[in-house]
Scaffold this motif. Structure first.
Motif, short mmCIF file in Angstrom:
data_model
loop_
_atom_site.label_atom_id
_atom_site.label_comp_id
_atom_site.label_asym_id
_atom_site.label_seq_id
_atom_site.Cartn_x
_atom_site.Cartn_y
_atom_site.Cartn_z
N GLY A 92 37.93 40.36 40.83
CA GLY A 92 38.39 39.18 40.18
C GLY A 92 38.91 38.80 38.33
O GLY A 92 39.40 38.44 37.46
N GLY B 252 38.23 35.93 42.97
CA GLY B 252 39.78 35.54 42.43
C GLY B 252 40.08 34.35 41.22
O GLY B 252 38.51 33.66 41.28
N GLN C 274 46.29 37.05 36.78
CA GLN C 274 45.51 37.22 37.31
C GLN C 274 45.06 37.51 38.92
O GLN C 274 46.19 38.10 39.52
CB GLN C 274 44.91 35.67 38.29
N THR C 275 44.12 38.24 39.37
CA THR C 275 44.33 38.97 40.53
C THR C 275 44.10 38.54 42.27
O THR C 275 45.35 39.24 42.54
CB THR C 275 43.07 39.82 40.71
#
Lengths: 236, 313
Positions: free
Chosen positions: B26, A143, B253-254
């Motif tokens: 991501g 992430g 953003q993930t």
């Protein structure tokens, strides 16, 4: 090794995602459950678009219009479907993880914060590198940036707080320590972690499939290389 | 077979319906911020809904077409002119080879969509032609358009049918944005919970395709609201430590660790995308069931519209 645990519940995350909370703390036990559910849920239902691991959660992004029509709304139908699949996934043995070797040069301007980490931890720079390369890490989450791995397993002696002022630009490949975590910046970006080295590997390349070298569940080891070896790989 | 960019506008990017199935790596989904408007513009231009098109922000580009093409504009109205003649949004029009299309400043709203018959043509990256600005890939070299850029067009029928979108099916934009509350809202102080739905917010200039940062009532999250990072979605309303909510948008953003106030109903994401810096908005609560009913209703309306268009002579 299977994982025994209470039933899994999928709760809504907005109207196009469901989330299963698999533990309170980001520990090994929770991670085993996250990892076990991940691979099963991918492709578990035609409406599922993506399955994303968090430290204690698995999130399923889905397309509501592609959930079969029932008397219930899609979020309800899909949640019950996935909950029915979960016990099998958790009972199944987890495949042995892939071990990924990442070469890192811990020298000179490629390691701008190594001395700072040494000062903070009371170790000398060589000992910091020895401890960083001596551990095996779990990829717990991807992430923040495409391909950015959050790694568990940092030697607690190496924990160092983030910089007060994040850098405007951390070069791609930088290996950093942020608190009790370590990771690699796959792309240039702003960032506040302490940079102790750099890998010549491209951890993320959108032209490659898969684009990210690392996936959740992989194990990682860092291997120290000298500047000459770094340059050979970095500029083929 | 190309479009030349004479002036780029403030932020003009190539987008489609987003890069799906890569969030576990991501990779943000990206894609059109007001996806419903983009899908309609594509249908009007004779394309599939997911064809690559241009997303135009606040100030539009000036473009020259080197071949005849069918175009359609959707979303915010940029007072477009084609060789000096006004070109209304929500209808298809024929552009002759050599024509210049000039878009001005958005009259209201923030984002417009220019669909061109055949779509903007380029190799997809990770399954999509959307521009990923954060990691600089996809779309046109991973960046916003600049003067001098040349965009290739896909093959299109020589003469696409002229189509106009009836006023009844055009998107309506709301300044009351519906939010699906989360159980964790109990963690926030009661005054804050009340203020979320009672007081107006303002879109700050630090708002972009990643997220809309809002000023207005500030919230204090209790210590319990901190949580380990987990996946987030477009429409997730986060509360960073400064107390100003962020609505996550297409390039988000993930994953994120900030406390979450709720999630914008997907049918209202286009309304958020059309808010410009300085605009004010309010939040109102909606149940998950109602949000999903509205979503399915809109998808069904779009499906019948699509069938109607395909049947038109």
């Amino acid at each position: 090794m299977g994982v025994t645990s209470p039933p899994v519940r999928f709760d809504p995350l907005g109207d196009c995602a469901l989330v299963a909370r698999l533990g309170e703390r980001a520990d090994d036990e929770t991670f085993a459950r996250v990892h076990a559910l991940l691979s099963l849920l991918r492709g578990a239902h035609p409406a599922v678009r993506d399955v994303v691991a968090g430290f204690t959660t698995v999130t399923v992004h889905y397309e509501p219009a592609e959930v079969e029509e029932t008397a219930d709304l899609p979020h309800h139908t899909l949640a019950r479907r996935l909950e029915a699949l979960a016990p099998d996934a958790l009972a199944r043995p987890i495949a042995s993880p892939r071990l990924v070797d990442i070469p890192v040069c811990y020298e000179g301007e490629l390691a701008p914060d190594l001395d700072e980490v040494a000062r903070h931890t009371g170790l000398d720079a060589r000992e910091v590198v020895a401890r960083h390369t001596g551990a095996t890490y779990d990829v717990r989450m991807i992430g923040f940036l495409p391909g950015f791995p959050y790694l568990a397993g940092l030697d607690p002696r190496l924990a160092t707080p983030r910089r007060d002022e994040p850098r405007a630009r951390v070069p791609a490949g930088s290996v950093g320590i942020g608190g009790e975590q370590t990771g690699v910046y796959p792309l240039s970006s702003p960032g506040g972690w302490r940079l102790i080295g750099r890998t010549p590997l491209r951890l993320f390349d959108p032209e490659r499939d898969p684009a990210s070298v690392l996936a959740v569940g992989d194990r990682v080891r860092f291997r120290a290389i000298d500047r000459a070896a770094y340059e050979r790989v970095a500029s083929p | 077979m190309t479009i030349e960019v004479l002036r780029p506008g403030q932020l003009t990017t190539v987008q489609d319906l987003g890069r799906r199935g890569c969030q576990h790596e991501g990779v943000p989904e990206s894609g059109s911020m007001d996806a419903y408007a983009a899908r309609l513009a594509n249908l009007l231009a004779g394309n599939d809904e997911g064809a690559a098109l241009l997303e135009i922000t606040l100030t539009g580009p000036t473009l020259r077409f080197t071949r005849a093409a069918t175009v359609a504009l959707g979303g915010a109205d940029f007072g477009a002119t084609l060789d000096g003649t006004l070109l209304a949004p929500w209808r298809s029009a024929r552009v002759v080879a050599g024509a210049t299309l000039e878009l001005g400043a958005a009259h209201d709203g923030c984002r417009g969509y220019l669909a061109v018959g055949g779509g903007i043509d380029m190799p997809p990256v990770l399954g999509s032609r959307s521009t990923c600005l954060a990691a600089a890939f996809g779309g046109h070299h991973g960046r916003a358009l600049r003067a001098g850029d040349v965009l290739a067009l896909g093959a299109a029928p020589a003469e696409a049918p002229r189509r106009t979108l009836a006023a009844a099916v055009r998107p309506t934009y709301r300044d009351s944005i519906r939010i699906i509350p989360v159980p964790e809202m109990d963690w926030f102080d009661p005054d804050g919970r009340h203020a979320l739905f009672a007081e107006p917010f303002t879109v700050t200039p630090r708002s972009d395709r990643m997220g809309y940062r809002l000023s207005g009532p500030r919230f204090a999250a209790g210590a319990r609201a901190e949580r380990p990072s987990s996946a987030v979605a477009m429409g997730t309303v986060q509360l960073p430590p400064n107390g100003e909510p962020i609505v996550l948008m297409a390039d988000h953003q993930t994953t994120g660790g900030y406390p979450v106030l709720g999630h914008v109903a997907s049918v209202d994401l286009g309304s958020v995308a059309q808010l410009r810096p300085g605009a004010s908005l309010r939040f109102s609560p909606v149940s998950l069931d109602e949000a999903q009913r509205l979503y399915l209703e809109r998808e069904r309306a779009l499906a019948s519209l699509r069938r109607g268009l395909l049947q038109s002579p």
